[in-house]
Motif scaffolding. Structure first.
Motif, PDB file in Angstrom:
ATOM      1  N   PHE A  48      -5.951  -0.331  -9.803  1.00 42.98           N
ATOM      2  CA  PHE A  48      -5.361   0.999  -9.871  1.00 42.98           C
ATOM      3  C   PHE A  48      -3.831   0.924  -9.863  1.00 42.98           C
ATOM      4  CE2 PHE A  48      -3.810   4.924  -7.903  1.00 42.98           C
ATOM      5  CZ  PHE A  48      -4.427   5.878  -8.700  1.00 42.98           C
ATOM      6  N   LEU A  49      -3.279   0.102  -8.954  1.00 41.53           N
ATOM      7  CA  LEU A  49      -1.824  -0.014  -8.841  1.00 41.53           C
ATOM      8  C   LEU A  49      -1.220  -0.711 -10.058  1.00 41.53           C
ATOM      9  CD1 LEU A  49      -1.375  -0.872  -5.053  1.00 41.53           C
ATOM     10  CD2 LEU A  49      -0.932   1.300  -6.212  1.00 41.53           C
ATOM     11  N   ILE A  50      -1.942  -1.702 -10.613  1.00 42.33           N
ATOM     12  CA  ILE A  50      -1.446  -2.363 -11.828  1.00 42.33           C
ATOM     13  C   ILE A  50      -1.375  -1.356 -12.976  1.00 42.33           C
ATOM     14  CG2 ILE A  50      -2.001  -4.061 -13.623  1.00 42.33           C
ATOM     15  CD1 ILE A  50      -3.117  -5.851 -11.387  1.00 42.33           C
ATOM     16  N   GLY A  51      -2.439  -0.550 -13.110  1.00 41.58           N
ATOM     17  CA  GLY A  51      -2.442   0.487 -14.138  1.00 41.58           C
ATOM     18  C   GLY A  51      -1.330   1.491 -13.931  1.00 41.58           C
ATOM     19  N   ALA A  52      -1.107   1.875 -12.669  1.00 39.89           N
ATOM     20  CA  ALA A  52      -0.038   2.828 -12.359  1.00 39.89           C
ATOM     21  C   ALA A  52       1.338   2.250 -12.677  1.00 39.89           C
ATOM     22  CB  ALA A  52      -0.106   3.209 -10.885  1.00 39.89           C
ATOM     23  N   TYR A  53       1.492   0.935 -12.434  1.00 42.78           N
ATOM     24  CA  TYR A  53       2.771   0.265 -12.710  1.00 42.78           C
ATOM     25  C   TYR A  53       3.095   0.303 -14.201  1.00 42.78           C
ATOM     26  CZ  TYR A  53       6.001  -3.582 -13.622  1.00 42.78           C
ATOM     27  OH  TYR A  53       7.054  -4.342 -14.078  1.00 42.78           O
TER      28      TYR A  53
END
Length: 291
Positions: A48-53
């Motif tokens: 999720f955080l990689i996608g958000a980044y």
């Protein structure tokens, strides 16, 4: 765009908080499956955080592009108004005052210079647009590059000094012929020489060289202007990009010139590099392979 970013960050924070809360509740209800729940939760949060980044990077890139496009429109507006205002004043002066034939011819010459400046800018925008949408075919034929460079240097030769000195010093080896798109390469030479003059102080000499060496053709433009920081050199050929110093922001330009230069040279299998001049300024060197 700022509102969009605020909403984006709020959704990210809410989603992460909800995930942590539901993870806590699942662990509380199934203590025996704590390891599995934490492992899957960590994996989900990581993805999720990689996608958000990457989404954040995309939004930032779009924001910068919008800002560059806005600056481009402002620059184009100013670039159009300036020569048009000059032409208008010169023509009104001819119309309203009783001038000598010599004065009228002088005013007409100045007007024609402004018309050529407008023509160069329009050609730049049209060529950039065609390159961008890949509708330009770059028709190639053999032509005399020496004559082309000499004619452009003579046209751009500007006197900024009281002593009327020539500020472009050209060393052009005669009868150098290459195979290429003459129209597009005219834009390359014009943009490089114009930039050198534009970013130089009044009365500073711009050196233009064209010569053949070891089976290759070299075209060099050297100025003694504000120079380009090493951190910005990789970006100067990007579309709409302009060097971020205060001196450059106060200098006219659309950010299309060097973008066109790089795109045209790539289509001719030619290279361009920029290096520091001494004691100040920049040197642009173009290398063509003879065909």
């Amino acid at each position: 765009m700022k509102k969009t970013l605020v909403i984006f960050y709020a959704i990210i924070i809410y989603a992460v908080a909800e995930l942590i809360w539901w993870g806590y509740m699942l662990v509380h209800l199934n203590p025996s499956r704590k390891g599995m729940i934490l492992g899957e939760g960590c994996m989900f949060v990581t993805v999720f955080l990689i996608g958000a980044y990457f989404l954040h990077k995309s939004l930032n890139k779009e924001t910068k592009l919008r800002e560059q496009q806005k600056n481009f429109l402002l620059s184009v507006t100013h670039e159009l108004k300036s020569p048009l205002a000059s032409i208008k004043i010169l023509l009104q002066t001819i119309q309203k005052r009783n001038l000598t034939k010599e004065q009228i011819l002088n005013f007409i010459d100045k007007s024609l210079l402004d018309v050529e400046r407008l023509d160069d800018m329009v050609e730049n925008m049209l060529l950039a647009s065609k390159i961008d949408n890949r509708s330009y075919s770059f028709p190639k034929a053999k032509f005399n590059l020496s004559v082309l460079v000499d004619s452009i240097v003579n046209r751009l030769q500007i006197s900024k000094c009281d002593c009327n000195q020539q500020i472009i010093n050209a060393e052009i080896e005669p009868k150098i012929e290459i195979t290429g798109d003459k129209f597009a390469l005219t834009s390359v030479v014009t943009n490089l020489v114009e930039n050198a003059v534009k970013y130089s102080s009044p009365c500073e000499t711009v050196n233009v060289k064209l010569f053949e060496k070891d089976g290759k053709v070299y075209f060099q433009v050297a100025d003694h202007g504000i120079g380009i920081a090493d951190s910005e050199k990789p970006r100067i050929f990007d579309k709409f990009y302009r060097v971020g110093s205060e001196d450059t922001r106060n200098t006219k330009g659309t950010g299309l010139g060097l973008f066109i230069v790089k795109q045209v040279l790539d289509k001719h299998q030619a290279s361009i590099k920029v290096k520091d001049n001494r004691p100040a300024g920049s040197v642009f060197e173009v290398v063509f392979g003879l065909t």
